[in-house]
Motif scaffolding. Structure first.
Motif, PDB file in Angstrom:
ATOM      1  N   GLY A 274      41.644  67.466  23.788  1.00 21.97           N
ATOM      2  CA  GLY A 274      40.423  67.972  23.840  1.00 21.97           C
ATOM      3  C   GLY A 274      39.224  66.760  23.795  1.00 21.97           C
ATOM      4  O   GLY A 274      38.086  67.006  22.802  1.00 21.97           O
ATOM      5  N   VAL A 275      39.591  65.798  24.270  1.00 21.45           N
ATOM      6  CA  VAL A 275      38.740  64.468  23.929  1.00 21.45           C
ATOM      7  C   VAL A 275      38.489  63.781  25.365  1.00 21.45           C
ATOM      8  O   VAL A 275      39.311  63.935  26.507  1.00 21.45           O
ATOM      9  N   VAL A 298      36.812  57.336  21.878  1.00 17.37           N
ATOM     10  CA  VAL A 298      36.481  58.664  21.976  1.00 17.37           C
ATOM     11  C   VAL A 298      34.959  58.695  22.288  1.00 17.37           C
ATOM     12  O   VAL A 298      34.025  58.479  21.529  1.00 17.37           O
ATOM     13  N   ALA A 299      34.599  59.104  23.620  1.00 14.83           N
ATOM     14  CA  ALA A 299      33.313  59.202  23.961  1.00 14.83           C
ATOM     15  C   ALA A 299      32.860  60.581  24.144  1.00 14.83           C
ATOM     16  O   ALA A 299      31.542  60.828  24.065  1.00 14.83           O
ATOM     17  N   GLN A 300      33.666  61.474  23.734  1.00 16.26           N
ATOM     18  CA  GLN A 300      33.311  63.136  23.715  1.00 16.26           C
ATOM     19  C   GLN A 300      34.421  63.821  23.128  1.00 16.26           C
ATOM     20  O   GLN A 300      35.587  63.723  23.312  1.00 16.26           O
ATOM     21  N   VAL A 301      33.891  64.850  22.327  1.00 16.00           N
ATOM     22  CA  VAL A 301      34.797  65.701  21.459  1.00 16.00           C
ATOM     23  C   VAL A 301      34.486  67.038  22.077  1.00 16.00           C
ATOM     24  O   VAL A 301      33.462  67.560  21.774  1.00 16.00           O
ATOM     25  N   LEU A 302      35.527  67.635  22.643  1.00 11.86           N
ATOM     26  CA  LEU A 302      35.004  69.070  23.143  1.00 11.86           C
ATOM     27  C   LEU A 302      35.298  70.142  22.071  1.00 11.86           C
ATOM     28  O   LEU A 302      36.031  70.084  21.261  1.00 11.86           O
ATOM     29  N   ALA A 309      38.921  70.208  15.639  1.00 12.19           N
ATOM     30  CA  ALA A 309      39.633  70.700  14.448  1.00 12.19           C
ATOM     31  C   ALA A 309      40.285  69.927  13.693  1.00 12.19           C
ATOM     32  O   ALA A 309      40.047  70.175  12.152  1.00 12.19           O
ATOM     33  N   GLY A 310      40.632  68.503  14.156  1.00 12.06           N
ATOM     34  CA  GLY A 310      41.302  67.753  13.565  1.00 12.06           C
ATOM     35  C   GLY A 310      40.289  66.665  12.716  1.00 12.06           C
ATOM     36  O   GLY A 310      40.927  65.641  12.068  1.00 12.06           O
ATOM     37  N   GLY A 311      39.093  66.831  12.932  1.00 11.08           N
ATOM     38  CA  GLY A 311      38.129  65.864  12.185  1.00 11.08           C
ATOM     39  C   GLY A 311      37.856  64.611  13.330  1.00 11.08           C
ATOM     40  O   GLY A 311      37.344  63.612  12.625  1.00 11.08           O
ATOM     41  N   LEU A 312      38.359  64.436  14.499  1.00  8.46           N
ATOM     42  CA  LEU A 312      38.020  63.197  15.289  1.00  8.46           C
ATOM     43  C   LEU A 312      36.671  63.453  15.721  1.00  8.46           C
ATOM     44  O   LEU A 312      36.138  64.448  15.915  1.00  8.46           O
ATOM     45  N   LYS A 313      35.808  62.170  15.767  1.00  6.02           N
ATOM     46  CA  LYS A 313      34.603  62.210  15.974  1.00  6.02           C
ATOM     47  C   LYS A 313      34.150  61.172  17.049  1.00  6.02           C
ATOM     48  O   LYS A 313      35.083  60.214  17.481  1.00  6.02           O
ATOM     49  N   VAL A 314      33.241  61.246  17.743  1.00 11.68           N
ATOM     50  CA  VAL A 314      32.815  60.488  18.618  1.00 11.68           C
ATOM     51  C   VAL A 314      32.447  59.183  17.987  1.00 11.68           C
ATOM     52  O   VAL A 314      31.656  59.093  16.972  1.00 11.68           O
ATOM     53  N   GLY A 315      32.839  58.158  18.753  1.00 10.31           N
ATOM     54  CA  GLY A 315      32.764  56.820  18.331  1.00 10.31           C
ATOM     55  C   GLY A 315      33.904  56.384  17.760  1.00 10.31           C
ATOM     56  O   GLY A 315      34.224  55.183  17.276  1.00 10.31           O
ATOM     57  N   ASP A 316      34.886  57.154  17.348  1.00  3.95           N
ATOM     58  CA  ASP A 316      36.393  56.859  16.870  1.00  3.95           C
ATOM     59  C   ASP A 316      36.709  56.041  17.965  1.00  3.95           C
ATOM     60  O   ASP A 316      36.888  56.493  19.023  1.00  3.95           O
ATOM     61  N   VAL A 317      37.784  54.791  17.500  1.00  4.88           N
ATOM     62  CA  VAL A 317      38.693  54.528  18.376  1.00  4.88           C
ATOM     63  C   VAL A 317      39.909  54.405  17.946  1.00  4.88           C
ATOM     64  O   VAL A 317      40.649  54.204  16.751  1.00  4.88           O
ATOM     65  N   THR A 357      43.535  57.631   8.724  1.00  8.38           N
ATOM     66  CA  THR A 357      44.573  58.204   9.665  1.00  8.38           C
ATOM     67  C   THR A 357      44.169  59.748   9.447  1.00  8.38           C
ATOM     68  O   THR A 357      43.956  60.410   8.557  1.00  8.38           O
ATOM     69  N   LEU A 358      44.272  60.478  10.477  1.00  4.70           N
ATOM     70  CA  LEU A 358      44.134  61.719  10.818  1.00  4.70           C
ATOM     71  C   LEU A 358      45.359  62.462  11.286  1.00  4.70           C
ATOM     72  O   LEU A 358      46.327  61.935  12.144  1.00  4.70           O
ATOM     73  N   GLU A 359      45.376  63.765  10.853  1.00  4.41           N
ATOM     74  CA  GLU A 359      46.567  64.559  11.383  1.00  4.41           C
ATOM     75  C   GLU A 359      45.849  65.645  12.168  1.00  4.41           C
ATOM     76  O   GLU A 359      45.033  66.540  11.456  1.00  4.41           O
ATOM     77  N   LEU A 360      46.534  65.776  13.416  1.00  5.18           N
ATOM     78  CA  LEU A 360      46.001  66.681  14.217  1.00  5.18           C
ATOM     79  C   LEU A 360      47.101  67.701  14.966  1.00  5.18           C
ATOM     80  O   LEU A 360      48.195  67.263  14.603  1.00  5.18           O
TER      81      LEU A 360
END
Length: 476
Positions: A274-275, A298-302, A309-317, A357-360
């Motif tokens: 969903g990105v 990551v240009a967009q998080v839907l 839900a997993g905490g990924l953010k716009v601007g993360d690489v 480190t993120l867990e999704l």
């Protein structure tokens, strides 16, 4: 006498060296005769028929045949659709296509390309003995361009399925197919590259070869020297319509997974984060503090997607997935798409100069046409102008809700200056500038005033609901 003997000796040594070099060169070239003989019976020709309504040809579009020799004129008129009251009523035109395929089971399952059989009303499979069998379309997956057919039969010849993951660059491969309708044509070459990404083909890590592939080869098998199928020939890169040394095959591992899902479930499910991602170029890498251009930005998080839900953010690489490096952004869809919904993944990301480190939990990719989207922005009240050469307005509450944003500004006017040079337009929404979130027009102006000179600066822009990062440099 000694000189004559020595010359004779040297001549003999030279002849032996030339002979040995010729033998070595000959030994290094593969012999495909046994492979072709063993594999050809399982390779089939596929023809399709699509019935189209006869729309006829408008009189204004009819070519002018006056003045042509009578025989030539008669020949051209025979090939033109009939017009007027004497034309047959209710006729249908038939659109035909030719391709290749191969039998993967002795009870008649056949693999080919989706584009070979798409929209067909009738599919015919021509066997090596020239007999023709009607085929039933079990299922097709446009995203990977794979289709599974079924013909009636028992104890049919089959191909051996190989392992495309084990394929190595430089390895010899052979294609068998029906280029331009010439059945069972064999062409050879080497693997030029693996994991290639092509435009609009996000879920296939293509095998690139220099095997001669032409129209009609589509859907045919690509073999390794063991006689195992390692890919399905799918696309060519060409400027002339013919072979130019760049051919692309779908890895057989991907194709068989799709075929098994089509056979069992009638559809294909894929993993989804969903990105919206984009490539990290040199300027973006510099603006995000990375050592080198790599990863998926990551240009967009839907909204309500697995990434959100997993905490990924716009601007993360995203730098790696389950320990596997993401070198090119296109690597990420290949890896995620191969996963099942509900799988747990660990992502290493670069965020604000630090590694995290993120867990999704991977979700299921929505069906085509059902993907989540974001709306466009509307005009508001002018609040700010700045050194970038744009006039911006703050988003209203309704706009923020429709775009699913907490902040951001929309461009009302683009003046002469840096913004015009980098292609910004009225209606673009700016949500991040120089790695900082923009929550108001005031914040945008403050950040813009402090932008560094002669260094790459990133800006996140939403245009018609699609987000992307762009970079620029200010010289003054």
């Amino acid at each position: 006498m000694f000189k004559a003997s020595f010359k004779s000796y040297l001549s003999g040594v030279a002849a032996l060296l030339l002979m040995s070099q010729a033998l070595v060169a000959k030994a290094e070239l593969p012999d495909f005769t046994g492979l072709v003989e063993a594999a050809s019976p399982a390779v089939v020709n596929i023809s399709t028929t699509q019935k189209l309504p006869d729309r006829g040809v408008a009189q204004s579009q009819m070519p002018d045949l006056e003045g042509l020799p009578p025989m030539l004129r008669e020949f051209l008129e025979r090939g033109m659709p009939q017009q007027g009251p004497n034309a047959p009523k209710g006729r249908q035109r038939e659109a035909q296509s030719l391709g290749s395929g191969f039998i993967i089971s002795d009870d008649g399952y056949v693999l080919t390309n989706n584009h070979v059989v798409a929209d067909a009303d009738e599919i015919l499979v021509r066997m090596p003995d020239r007999s023709e069998l009607k085929a039933t379309l079990i299922g097709a997956d446009p995203r990977t361009d794979v289709a599974l057919l079924k013909i009636d039969g028992k104890n049919l010849p089959t191909v051996k399925i190989g392992n495309s993951e084990a394929l190595k660059v430089g390895e010899w491969v052979l294609a068998i197919g029906s280029p331009f309708g010439f059945d069972h044509s064999a062409t050879s070459g080497i693997v030029s590259a693996k994991g290639r990404s092509l435009p609009n083909e996000s879920y296939v890590p293509f095998i690139q070869t220099d095997v001669a592939i032409n129209p009609g080869n589509s859907g045919g098998p690509l073999f390794n020297l063991k006689g195992e199928v390692v890919g399905i020939n799918s696309q060519i890169f060409t400027r002339s319509g013919g072979f130019m040394g760049l051919s692309f095959a779908i890895p057989i591992d991907v194709a068989m997974d799709v075929a098994n899902q089509l056979k069992t479930d009638g559809k294909v499910s894929r993993g989804w984060l969903g990105v919206v991602i984009q490539e990290v170029n040199k300027d973006l890498a510099e603006s995000f503090g990375l050592d080198k251009p790599a990863g998926a930005l990551v240009a967009q998080v839907l909204d309500n997607g697995p990434a959100a839900a997993g905490g990924l953010k716009v601007g993360d690489v995203i730098l790696s997935l389950n320990g596997q490096p993401i070198v090119m952004s296109a690597d990420l869809p290949h890896l995620v798409g191969a996963m099942k919904s509900g799988s747990k993944v660990k992502l290493e990301v670069a965020r604000e100069g630090q590694r995290k480190t993120l867990e999704l939990t991977v979700g299921a990719l929505p069906a085509e046409g059902e993907e989540m989207s974001m709306g466009g922005a509307e005009e508001g009240v002018e609040r700010s102008s700045n050194r970038l050469g744009v006039k911006v307005v703050e988003l209203t509450a309704e706009q923020k809700k429709s775009l699913d944003l907490q902040g951001g500004v929309v461009i009302r006017e683009v003046l002469d200056g840096p913004a015009a040079l980098i292609g910004l337009r009225p209606g673009d929404v700016i949500t991040h500038l120089n790695n900082q979130s923009i929550d108001s027009a005031k914040t945008f102006t403050e950040v813009a005033q402090q932008l560094p000179k002669n260094r790459s600066v990133s800006m996140r822009v939403l245009r018609q609901g699609r987000a992307s990062f762009i970079t620029f440099k200010l010289s003054e």
